[in-house]
Design a protein around this motif. Structure first.
Motif, PDB file in Angstrom:
ATOM      1  N   TYR A  62      -8.688   2.853   7.380  1.00 10.35           N
ATOM      2  CA  TYR A  62      -7.856   3.178   6.225  1.00 10.35           C
ATOM      3  C   TYR A  62      -8.731   3.215   4.973  1.00 10.35           C
ATOM      4  O   TYR A  62      -9.672   2.427   4.833  1.00 10.35           O
ATOM      5  N   TYR A  63      -8.365   4.142   4.058  1.00 10.56           N
ATOM      6  CA  TYR A  63      -9.170   4.357   2.861  1.00 10.56           C
ATOM      7  C   TYR A  63      -8.252   4.438   1.640  1.00 10.56           C
ATOM      8  O   TYR A  63      -7.257   5.171   1.649  1.00 10.56           O
ATOM      9  N   LEU A  64      -8.620   3.688   0.581  1.00 10.84           N
ATOM     10  CA  LEU A  64      -7.783   3.624  -0.618  1.00 10.84           C
ATOM     11  C   LEU A  64      -8.634   3.840  -1.860  1.00 10.84           C
ATOM     12  O   LEU A  64      -9.709   3.257  -1.992  1.00 10.84           O
ATOM     13  N   TYR A  65      -8.127   4.666  -2.777  1.00 13.66           N
ATOM     14  CA  TYR A  65      -8.803   4.956  -4.030  1.00 13.66           C
ATOM     15  C   TYR A  65      -7.882   4.515  -5.165  1.00 13.66           C
ATOM     16  O   TYR A  65      -6.834   5.098  -5.410  1.00 13.66           O
ATOM     17  N   LEU A  66      -8.265   3.430  -5.856  1.00 14.81           N
ATOM     18  CA  LEU A  66      -7.452   2.834  -6.917  1.00 14.81           C
ATOM     19  C   LEU A  66      -8.039   3.244  -8.259  1.00 14.81           C
ATOM     20  O   LEU A  66      -9.173   2.880  -8.587  1.00 14.81           O
ATOM     21  N   HIS A  67      -7.273   3.999  -9.055  1.00 13.95           N
ATOM     22  CA  HIS A  67      -7.855   4.594 -10.258  1.00 13.95           C
ATOM     23  C   HIS A  67      -6.840   4.631 -11.393  1.00 13.95           C
ATOM     24  O   HIS A  67      -5.664   4.320 -11.222  1.00 13.95           O
ATOM     25  N   LEU A  72       0.834  -1.206   0.000  1.00 14.02           N
ATOM     26  CA  LEU A  72       0.000   0.000   0.000  1.00 14.02           C
ATOM     27  C   LEU A  72       0.869   1.256   0.000  1.00 14.02           C
ATOM     28  O   LEU A  72       1.932   1.282   0.605  1.00 14.02           O
ATOM     29  N   PRO A  73       0.433   2.309  -0.661  1.00 12.80           N
ATOM     30  CA  PRO A  73       1.234   3.544  -0.689  1.00 12.80           C
ATOM     31  C   PRO A  73       1.430   4.105   0.714  1.00 12.80           C
ATOM     32  O   PRO A  73       0.568   3.941   1.588  1.00 12.80           O
ATOM     33  N   ASP A  74       2.563   4.765   0.920  1.00 13.07           N
ATOM     34  CA  ASP A  74       2.880   5.309   2.247  1.00 13.07           C
ATOM     35  C   ASP A  74       1.797   6.256   2.743  1.00 13.07           C
ATOM     36  O   ASP A  74       1.529   6.338   3.950  1.00 13.07           O
ATOM     37  N   ALA A  75       1.164   6.959   1.821  1.00 14.30           N
ATOM     38  CA  ALA A  75       0.134   7.926   2.214  1.00 14.30           C
ATOM     39  C   ALA A  75      -1.036   7.267   2.921  1.00 14.30           C
ATOM     40  O   ALA A  75      -1.765   7.921   3.675  1.00 14.30           O
ATOM     41  N   CYS A  76      -1.206   5.975   2.704  1.00 12.60           N
ATOM     42  CA  CYS A  76      -2.313   5.262   3.348  1.00 12.60           C
ATOM     43  C   CYS A  76      -2.096   5.158   4.856  1.00 12.60           C
ATOM     44  O   CYS A  76      -3.052   5.038   5.625  1.00 12.60           O
ATOM     45  N   PRO A 131     -10.050  14.012   0.662  1.00 12.12           N
ATOM     46  CA  PRO A 131      -8.586  14.095   0.786  1.00 12.12           C
ATOM     47  C   PRO A 131      -7.980  13.017   1.665  1.00 12.12           C
ATOM     48  O   PRO A 131      -6.773  12.772   1.592  1.00 12.12           O
ATOM     49  N   GLU A 132      -8.777  12.340   2.500  1.00 11.84           N
ATOM     50  CA  GLU A 132      -8.260  11.303   3.377  1.00 11.84           C
ATOM     51  C   GLU A 132      -8.160   9.948   2.673  1.00 11.84           C
ATOM     52  O   GLU A 132      -7.568   9.009   3.212  1.00 11.84           O
ATOM     53  N   PHE A 133      -8.748   9.818   1.490  1.00 10.71           N
ATOM     54  CA  PHE A 133      -8.571   8.607   0.694  1.00 10.71           C
ATOM     55  C   PHE A 133      -7.185   8.654   0.048  1.00 10.71           C
ATOM     56  O   PHE A 133      -6.827   9.645  -0.606  1.00 10.71           O
ATOM     57  N   SER A 134      -6.391   7.616   0.239  1.00  2.15           N
ATOM     58  CA  SER A 134      -5.073   7.541  -0.392  1.00  2.15           C
ATOM     59  C   SER A 134      -5.238   7.159  -1.857  1.00  2.15           C
ATOM     60  O   SER A 134      -5.960   6.207  -2.172  1.00  2.15           O
ATOM     61  N   THR A 183      -1.601   1.361 -12.576  1.00  5.24           N
ATOM     62  CA  THR A 183      -0.249   1.127 -13.091  1.00  5.24           C
ATOM     63  C   THR A 183       0.716   0.834 -11.951  1.00  5.24           C
ATOM     64  O   THR A 183       1.511  -0.118 -12.016  1.00  5.24           O
ATOM     65  N   ALA A 184       0.657   1.646 -10.895  1.00  4.29           N
ATOM     66  CA  ALA A 184       1.552   1.442  -9.752  1.00  4.29           C
ATOM     67  C   ALA A 184       1.269   0.112  -9.069  1.00  4.29           C
ATOM     68  O   ALA A 184       2.200  -0.604  -8.671  1.00  4.29           O
ATOM     69  N   PHE A 185       0.000  -0.235  -8.928  1.00  9.40           N
ATOM     70  CA  PHE A 185      -0.354  -1.511  -8.310  1.00  9.40           C
ATOM     71  C   PHE A 185       0.194  -2.691  -9.103  1.00  9.40           C
ATOM     72  O   PHE A 185       0.788  -3.622  -8.548  1.00  9.40           O
ATOM     73  N   VAL A 186       0.017  -2.645 -10.428  1.00 10.36           N
ATOM     74  CA  VAL A 186       0.484  -3.748 -11.274  1.00 10.36           C
ATOM     75  C   VAL A 186       2.005  -3.867 -11.227  1.00 10.36           C
ATOM     76  O   VAL A 186       2.557  -4.963 -11.097  1.00 10.36           O
ATOM     77  N   GLU A 187       2.690  -2.726 -11.297  1.00  7.71           N
ATOM     78  CA  GLU A 187       4.151  -2.760 -11.395  1.00  7.71           C
ATOM     79  C   GLU A 187       4.842  -3.045 -10.071  1.00  7.71           C
ATOM     80  O   GLU A 187       5.868  -3.725 -10.038  1.00  7.71           O
ATOM     81  N   THR A 188       4.302  -2.532  -8.964  1.00  3.29           N
ATOM     82  CA  THR A 188       4.997  -2.667  -7.679  1.00  3.29           C
ATOM     83  C   THR A 188       4.514  -3.844  -6.843  1.00  3.29           C
ATOM     84  O   THR A 188       5.231  -4.291  -5.950  1.00  3.29           O
TER      85      THR A 188
END
Length: 436
Positions: free
Chosen positions: A132-137, A46-50, A147-150, A155-160
């Motif tokens: 925790y809140y995540l927005y995958l787009h 998960l991204p650090d912002a999460c 703004p609280e949704f990370s 592309t980042a999900f697939v690659e990392t």
């Protein structure tokens, strides 16, 4: 696709299919035979912002669902509701809400975070550890309205996460699951408009298939050695410390070593290998039962009522860093399974002693400003100077333990005071640290 309503348009069918397949892979209870490994890779990636900081070693209680109903309730009456694409949760502890977006604009994230009071009928307030809140787009689409949704792109999900997971784990899973994972990547690339794999990637895949038997044999051999090491590192570490005259072994079992440091001021230490991931190194007295704080533990009680802190290294989570970068990371952790009030108290007492901690830390270590992993220290793993990689890993562990513990009574005294101060504040009990 047969299970999806044909009344949906082609794009909507594909989106629903991806949502359901994503939930299938994440759910340890599904018959893909990955258990919780893909879920753990997803959470670790998960991204650090999460800000996700939960203890995910034990995911036996996790629940994964798609299209979960979220409601705003006042006085038992439902005022409004909606459905989030994915919900990952450990009941009463933490939840992660994931909104998956492809072509449509965001209209719901503000409602999900600001107005929703219940997740599938359960009050949000029942989750004591974290929300925790995540927005995958898609790359070319706007971020979440709230703004609280990370924000995280496909592309980042697939690659990392997804591609690395397939490459590192494919030989260990059933062929059907591996094929589904590859199709999952292709579907995401297709629906989000990502570029097709390059010729270089195709060539690598062809090489992998041509040499599959050899790769699988080498991988299996290393995996077996790694699994053995994940259980015997405590005895190997304690043997090195004894050879270096840094202490003696007080007791030893299959998964625990109790080590007595030569310096009486340091006390006795436990090396614990009951997990294939979490390698625990903690002082005798830093793990206690909260119902009887004189009860010093070195294992999790059945009722899970405990308060603990200590150093650790992550064998599975940090394995790629150890192998690829030859780097061992040691952490001092305020454990995520502690009561939230104890987590907060440890953090506060730790921060109050920040200047003294900085003065005591060796050059390899630093404070992280994180409530859970509060100290991080990095040490080189140098296989060329030892008989093999695992001997080099243990040598790095020895350097870290000597730096942070054996040769650092000032730091250990501060961490003792942090633990005892938090216990006194939260549980109204005065305890002292014994040397044994």
């Amino acid at each position: 696709m047969d299970v999806i309503e044909y009344s949906l348009g082609t794009q909507q069918k594909a989106e629903v299919y991806i949502n359901r397949l994503f939930a299938y892979f994440l759910d340890p209870e599904q018959p893909h035979r990955m258990n919780s490994e893909f879920l753990r890779a997803f959470l670790n990636g998960l991204p650090d912002a999460c800000g996700f900081e939960e203890d995910i070693h034990d995911l036996s209680d996790v629940v994964v669902d798609d299209q979960v109903r979220l409601t705003e309730q006042v006085g038992g009456e439902t005022l409004s509701s909606g459905f989030v694409d994915l919900a990952v949760q450990v009941p009463n502890e933490w939840f992660l809400l994931v909104e998956l977006k492809f072509s449509a604009e965001d209209t719901q994230t503000e409602f999900y975070r600001q107005d929703v009071t219940h997740i599938d009928g359960v009050p949000k307030d029942d989750y004591e550890s974290g929300a925790y809140y995540l927005y995958l787009h898609q790359n070319d689409r706007p971020d979440a309205n709230d703004p609280e949704f990370s924000n995280w792109t496909w592309t980042a999900f697939v690659e990392t996460v997804l591609t690395n997971f397939i490459v590192n784990n494919a030989p260990r899973y059933p062929q059907r699951t591996v094929v589904q994972l590859h199709e999952f990547v292709d579907d995401i690339r297709s629906i989000t408009g990502m570029s097709d794999p390059t010729d270089d990637v195709d060539e690598k895949v062809e090489l992998y298939l041509d040499h599959y038997d050899a790769i699988a044999d080498v991988t299996d051999t290393f995996e077996n050695q790694w699994e053995t090491f994940s259980h015997n590192w405590p005895s190997r570490l304690s043997d090195r410390l004894v050879t270096a005259d840094e202490g003696s072994i007080r007791s030893e079992s299959d998964y625990h070593v109790l080590f007595e440091c030569a310096n009486d001021a340091i006390g006795d230490w436990w090396f614990r290998s009951t997990s294939s991931d979490w390698g625990m190194i903690f002082k005798h007295g830093w793990w206690r039962h909260t119902d009887d704080l004189t009860d010093v533990l070195h294992g999790r009680p059945d009722d899970r009522n405990d308060a603990r802190s200590g150093f650790h290294h992550r064998l599975e989570n940090d394995r790629e860093t150890a192998i690829r970068d030859n780097t061992l990371t040691l952490y001092f952790r305020n454990m995520g399974a502690n009561d939230q009030s104890f987590i907060d108290a440890v953090s506060e007492h730790f921060d109050e002693r920040a200047d003294a901690i900085d003065a005591a830390l060796p050059d390899a270590a630093s404070r992280t400003e994180n409530k859970r992993n509060m100290i991080s220290a990095e040490y080189d793993i140098v296989p060329d100077e030892h008989s093999d990689f695992f001997a080099a890993y243990v040598a790095a562990l020895e350097r870290g333990f000597s730096d942070l513990v054996v040769e650092n009574p000032d730091l250990i005294a501060i961490l003792d005071d942090t633990y005892t101060g938090a216990v006194a504040e939260v549980y109204n009990t005065q305890i002292t640290m014994s040397t044994q």
